[in-house]
Design an enzyme around this catalytic site. Structure first.
Site, mmCIF file in Angstrom:
data_model
loop_
_atom_site.group_PDB
_atom_site.id
_atom_site.type_symbol
_atom_site.label_atom_id
_atom_site.label_comp_id
_atom_site.label_asym_id
_atom_site.label_seq_id
_atom_site.Cartn_x
_atom_site.Cartn_y
_atom_site.Cartn_z
ATOM 1 N N GLU A 1 0.766 -1.170 0.045
ATOM 2 C CA GLU A 1 0.169 -0.073 0.064
ATOM 3 C C GLU A 1 0.999 1.195 0.098
ATOM 4 O OE1 GLU A 1 -3.028 -0.532 -0.890
ATOM 5 O OE2 GLU A 1 -3.138 -2.643 -0.081
ATOM 6 N N HIS B 1 3.453 6.258 -5.367
ATOM 7 C CA HIS B 1 3.220 6.510 -6.601
ATOM 8 C C HIS B 1 2.151 7.808 -6.785
ATOM 9 C CE1 HIS B 1 0.925 4.428 -10.516
ATOM 10 N NE2 HIS B 1 2.019 5.736 -10.848
HETATM 11 ZN ZN LIG Z 1 -2.764 -2.676 -4.653
#
Ligand SMILES: [Zn+2]
Length: 722
Positions: A498, A504
């Site tokens: 996560e 990201h």
């Molecule tokens: Zn994921």
């Protein structure tokens, strides 16, 4: 997984289910949801001021506001161009985007009965609102005009991609249909929105309402202390002081099935968990699924696609269901063969112990653990004392520093939804603000199980710099106050996963919010997150952060070596339990037609029988509880995404291994420049190729899971196929 918000701005984002962004002011102090976010860090969500009854009026006002913004775009007498149409559209819907962030968070973590009532009422209205935009003929005509001239009108590559995404988004949502078809499409979308809401509310009820309360010490046989303590506090907070509670969630079920010596209770916990949504009562999801499948098939045909799967995959990296199936099938056989080996090992061990049993699904985790101990001298329970949640969090921060130069410091003056939620400010090496990271670690009533990432605000810069706000959500069971929370290796892996999604979002450096951060196709979105899992097992992280909770000593080298040598252990189970779900998801959506009454239980049984599913395993999410594919469109015909992405992540990890190792600066920079920072501004296949210097192949995936590498997969590059 990452959870996209339900509502928001741009069409590309609406259709991709992408997280939304917010910035523009709206003065309305009466309803804090309508106000611009104020406070530090460019404004933060007003979690301290929100009341459930504010959602409906706020959502309605915000929808009206965005429709007025669109009217202004379509009333513009000037010839349509990027600035007066695409950028103007991108600039709109900000109030709704802000409310959507908070609304989505309530849905997934604060789903009280009064909120559920609002959600049930608003879901179809929000769906109709989305259709009202995509079916706006004047708006579509302007978007189409900009699209026609996109190559010759001096647009940047990012602008051209945004135009393409908006245009295809409109078309994919039915902008070219006749009036009657548009009306039917909208009716389908509204009905689906209601069905998705019912599906997830039923599932949450089955997870919350079924609690196994144990009242005798003997019921706890085999459970390690940390689990006993967690079960005791879970019981106490549910009014059973002095007893122990096993919750009907994955975080409670998995460790219980791994350690409990009580085969009768293992079976009970297993049956309760895998019957969620399938109990033939008021919360049963089967009828809902039948209707969802019919409506999705009808919608796909209206839009000109043979099936829902073809429609969903068109703009994904895989592009077609056939290519996704091809990848899944290439892994299925070796994975099943491995399961048969694993079961044989477990049966032999059970026989040797004189257990006089045949391995059943509720025995798999228990005996796998015993085999792990016997074969690799590795006791998960001996690893857990070194896996302290907070130390691992520090380890993740350290990895983010090494790879991307991020620094984390506790943020001040930021309101939260629950006192257990904490917030950090992220800065770069020069001390510049990058974004905020919220961490919501513990299970609580009204919070969905599992782990995920959210973006409350996307990074963007087309009207000035706006920084991102992301969150990670997990469901660890809170222990005694002040006591360190010890987690399993699998949970530690999920934590890093996560955090990969969060990075990201944080590393995003794009111009337009619809293309920002994790707003990429699903089969690419899981790539950064699965890649980050690899850093947990690096010696650099383990030696610094896997510290014994009592002695503070780092995890011993020989234990790390044993973890490493056992890393391919149980990959048969892990792969088959996942892949069975991914295959059934795709098969359901390829088989459905507008008039076929699919019985989910029967379909699941038959599909698994045809596949040769080992009888000792069930799908990771059985159909009636498959929230990924029935609580929304997001991962429907898309559960394969995890395998697709893992093909990329295994291949990308080998780029580090081939170079200077996990912390190689040059590879990390290529990764950031071509993957983590670009969002959806480039085609994923092009971004990957720029990072890796070639297309991905499946050889690395097979090596990672310890399966034989077929000759064809070993050849690299494997053209256009992960
Ligand atoms: Zn994921």
């Amino acid at each position: 997984m990452f959870k996209a918000q339900l509502i928001g701005i741009g069409v590309a984002a609406l259709l991709a289910g992408a997280p939304m962004v917010a910035a523009a002011p709206a003065e309305n102090p009466a309803n804090p949801l309508l106000a611009k976010w104020s406070g530090p860090y460019g404004g933060v969500p007003p979690f301290d001021a929100v009341k459930v009854e504010q959602f409906k009026p706020a959502l309605e006002a915000a929808m009206a506001e965005q429709l007025a913004e669109i009217d202004a775009i379509t009333a513009n007498p000037a010839k349509p161009d990027f600035e007066n149409t695409i950028a103007a559209f991108e600039r709109g819907g900000r109030t709704l985007g802000r409310i959507g962030a908070i609304y989505g968070l309530y849905s997934s973590t604060m789903s009280t009965p009064d909120f559920q009532a609002v959600e049930s009422e608003m879901a179809p209205k929000l769906a109709a609102f989305g259709d009202q935009i995509t079916q706006n003929e004047k708006l579509f005509a302007r978007v189409a005009a900009v699209y026609e001239t996109r190559a010759t009108s001096g647009l940047t590559p990012e602008q051209q991609r945004l135009v393409w995404l908006d245009y295809t988004g409109f078309v994919r949502a039915g902008a070219k249909l006749d009036k009657a078809s548009k009306d039917r499409l909208s009716a389908i979308n509204q009905r689906l929105a209601s069905l998705f809401t019912s599906f997830s509310q039923n599932l949450l009820a089955d997870e919350t309402d079924y609690v196994l309360v144990l009242d005798k010490e003997s019921d706890l046989a085999g459970l390690p202390d940390s689990l006993r303590q967690a079960a005791a506090s879970a019981a106490e907070s549910r009014g059973h002081k002095g007893k122990w509670a096993i919750l009907n969630t994955r975080s409670s079920m998995e460790p219980f099935l791994t350690y409990s010596d009580r085969r009768d209770l293992r079976e009970k916990v297993w049956r309760t968990y895998y019957n969620r949504g399938d109990n033939g009562d008021a919360k049963d999801n089967n009828k809902i699924i039948t209707e969802i499948l019919k409506l999705r098939a009808e919608r796909a045909r209206l839009l000109g696609y043979p099936t829902h799967a073809h429609w969903r995959l068109e703009n994904s990296m895989a592009k077609t269901p056939e290519r996704a199936m091809e990848l899944m099938e290439s892994v299925w056989k070796p994975a099943v063969a491995r399961v048969h080996e694993e079961v044989a090992d477990m049966q032999a061990l059970a026989d040797k112990e004189g257990a006089k049993i045949t391995i059943e699904p509720w025995d798999y985790r228990y005996y796998a653990e015993k085999v792990r101990k016997a074969k690799y001298d590795l006791d998960q329970n001996a690893v857990m004392p070194y896996l302290q949640l907070e130390k691992l969090r520090e380890g993740m921060f350290w990895v983010a520093g090494e790879l991307f130069g991020f620094r984390f410091a506790p943020a001040k003056g930021v309101p939260v939804l629950d006192p257990d939620i904490r917030v950090w400010e992220v800065t770069d090496t020069a001390g510049r603000h990058v974004g905020l990271w919220y961490f919501d670690p513990y299970a609580r009533p009204g919070k969905g199980s599992g782990a995920w990432m959210n973006a409350y605000r996307n990074q963007e810069r087309f009207d000035g710099e706006i920084s991102t706000i992301v969150s990670n959500n997990t469901n660890f069971v809170e222990g005694k106050p002040g006591a360190p929370i010890l987690i399993s290796w699998d949970d530690a892996t999920a934590l890093f996963h996560e955090f990969g999604h969060a990075l990201h979002g944080l590393a995003s450096s794009v111009t337009y919010p619809s293309l920002s951060g994790t707003s990429v196709p699903n089969d690419y979105a899981e790539f950064p997150s699965q890649l980050l899992e690899h850093w947990l097992s690096t010696p650099e992280v383990l030696n610094r952060f896997a510290l014994h909770y009592q002695t503070g000593q780092p995890i011993p080298k020989d234990l790390v070596d044993r973890i490493e040598s056992a890393s391919k252990f149980n990959q048969g189970f892990i792969t088959v339990e996942y892949l069975a779900g991914a295959l059934v998801d795709m098969k359901l959506h390829l088989a459905a037609t507008p008039d076929k009454e699919i019985d989910p239980d029967a379909f699941e049984r038959q599909a698994l029988a045809e596949l040769g599913m080992p009888k000792e395993i069930v799908m990771r999410h059985r159909t009636p509880q498959f929230g990924h594919i029935f609580a929304g469109d997001g991962y429907s015909a898309g559960y394969y995404s995890y395998l697709w992405s893992d093909t990329l992540s295994a291949d990308a990890w080998e780029a580090f291994v081939e170079a200077g190792g996990p912390y190689d600066k040059a590879v990390a920079k290529r990764l950031r420049d071509n993957v983590f920072s670009v969002g959806n501004t480039v085609d994923p296949a092009d971004g990957y190729r720029a990072f890796r210097g070639r297309d991905p192949g499946t050889a690395a995936l097979m090596r990672k899971r310890g399966f034989p590498v077929p000759a064809v997969a070993a050849a690299t590059p494997a053209p256009s196929k992960p």
